[in-house]
Design an enzyme around this catalytic site. Sequence first.
Site, short mmCIF file in Angstrom:
data_model
loop_
_atom_site.label_atom_id
_atom_site.label_comp_id
_atom_site.label_asym_id
_atom_site.label_seq_id
_atom_site.Cartn_x
_atom_site.Cartn_y
_atom_site.Cartn_z
N GLU A 89 0.83 -1.22 0.00
CA GLU A 89 0.00 0.00 0.00
C GLU A 89 0.86 1.27 0.00
O GLU A 89 1.73 1.43 0.87
CB GLU A 89 -0.91 -0.02 1.24
CG GLU A 89 -1.89 1.16 1.26
CD GLU A 89 -2.87 1.09 2.43
OE1 GLU A 89 -3.23 -0.02 2.87
OE2 GLU A 89 -3.29 2.16 2.88
N LYS A 281 -7.03 -0.69 11.67
CA LYS A 281 -6.47 -1.15 10.38
C LYS A 281 -5.24 -0.31 10.03
O LYS A 281 -4.22 -0.83 9.56
CB LYS A 281 -7.55 -1.04 9.29
CG LYS A 281 -7.15 -1.60 7.94
CD LYS A 281 -6.40 -0.63 7.06
CE LYS A 281 -6.07 -1.23 5.71
NZ LYS A 281 -5.13 -0.41 4.94
N ASP A 297 4.74 -13.78 11.92
CA ASP A 297 3.44 -14.30 11.47
C ASP A 297 2.37 -13.21 11.59
O ASP A 297 1.88 -12.93 12.68
CB ASP A 297 3.11 -15.52 12.35
CG ASP A 297 1.81 -16.20 11.98
OD1 ASP A 297 0.97 -15.57 11.32
OD2 ASP A 297 1.62 -17.36 12.39
N HIS A 394 -2.51 10.83 0.33
CA HIS A 394 -2.69 9.46 -0.12
C HIS A 394 -2.74 9.39 -1.64
O HIS A 394 -2.08 8.57 -2.26
CB HIS A 394 -3.99 8.92 0.48
CG HIS A 394 -4.12 7.45 0.37
ND1 HIS A 394 -3.46 6.59 1.22
CD2 HIS A 394 -4.81 6.68 -0.49
CE1 HIS A 394 -3.74 5.35 0.88
NE2 HIS A 394 -4.57 5.38 -0.16
C1 MEV Z 1 -5.59 3.37 5.24
O1 MEV Z 1 -4.91 2.19 4.88
C2 MEV Z 1 -5.57 3.54 6.74
C3 MEV Z 1 -6.38 4.73 7.28
O2 MEV Z 1 -7.73 4.63 6.84
C4 MEV Z 1 -6.30 4.63 8.78
C5 MEV Z 1 -7.21 5.60 9.51
O3 MEV Z 1 -8.27 5.99 8.99
O4 MEV Z 1 -6.86 5.92 10.67
C6 MEV Z 1 -5.82 6.02 6.78
#
Ligand code: MEV
Length: 448
Positions: A89, A281, A297, A394
Amino acid sequence: MKNTSVDPIKGFSKLSKQAKMEWLVQNFSDEPNESLQMLQGYWHALPEVQKLHDEFIENTVSNYYLPFGVAPNFQINQKMYTIPFAIEESSVVAAAAKAANFWLDRGGFKTTVLSTTKVGHVHFIWDGQDHAALSSFFSNYKDNLISSTDEITKNMRARGGGILDIELIDKSELETDYFQLAVKFDTRDSMGANFINSCLETIAKEWQSSIEASDLAGNVQIVMSILSNYTPECVVRAEVSCAVEDINEGSGISNKEFAEKFRRAIRIAQIEPYRAVTHNKGIMNGIDSVIIATGNDFRATEACAHAYAARDGQYRSLTNAEVVDGTFRFWLDLPLSVGTVGGIISLHPMVKFAHELLGNPDAEELMQIIAVAGLAQNFSAVRSLITSGIQKGHMKMHLLNILNQLEATEDEKAQIVEYFKDKVVSFSAAVEIFSKLRGIPVDQKVKK
Ligand code: MEV
């Protein structure tokens, strides 16, 4: 597209690697020769290194590359690190590097290993009625259970680890006649999965035969013996803090407003599961990348982290923040079971390099580095979310992926990156400017 409904094949695992690939491309590819070449193109140039990869798993036909990136300037407990990340990513490594630099100027990251105990269970059924008798039999027999593993634990004990304790747990209220032997371990620098499972299987046999040979009234059946990937007693803390007046994070928002907005964003992830999942995430973007780069792992790490995030019954943020007496503090508590020996660590050349890059840490030091990668990632994500928004940075990072998808030349890429320097990137805007540069209609070249 080929019809993928293919007749079952017997003895696939016995075929040679070449025959496996041929079967695959003949049955599943529209362009068998190209696919064959592509699979071979990902083989390692050195046959001995390729052989290593072939033997990591079963039915290997090729390798699956992930980018290996690094983020320098992490100061952790006053020591400098360059952290390796293996991830597909875009933006994750950039976010880590940005957070590293931000905190380098504000005292760096501090970490503490809070505990290192791992656990595994012998799950068994015992249909006797006198639970107190079983409990007292267990107490008398516990030392024998531990010594039954002496041969297996010898080396681990020499390194200061081994079995810490065994507990009998009565779970018969949840499932008829169900009990556990919960065994606690210290596995030192290894993740310890094989070690724990070998001990558990030995203990299970010993336990079964000891009950059968006893005068306890009741039959015993071992259901299974397996480590738990949930390690709430193997926890690391990573934290950062600074005076609110030192935040000066540069996006025009006041220090006080930033600190308060940040605290509130973390609070929202604490109380709102929809946000908590995305928030965590993002933390795992950092954690998994280092876990993968260091040959650990990631499935175990993920399963454990999310169970821990839901430990009080509601899924919550893994990070916490507070603003107290003019100090901003942000921290992550994470259960993490990692190894620096065993598995593919001494075999995979990139993994070996990742450990070298980190100064060949022991397991406790690696836990701390990984937790920092997660905290840094979360800091950068939340910082963007509460200031510029996430898409600006991003999409800039994602632009190259879009341009590669459009098969832009290096010259076209350079011009388009320059064009977007002061503009918002979107897929359609990228296609538009690309088409304009090439002098082609907008939707002619676009592949989805
Ligand atoms: C993207 O991979 C992760 C985010 O969505 C985490 C977040 O919103 O804190 C940018």
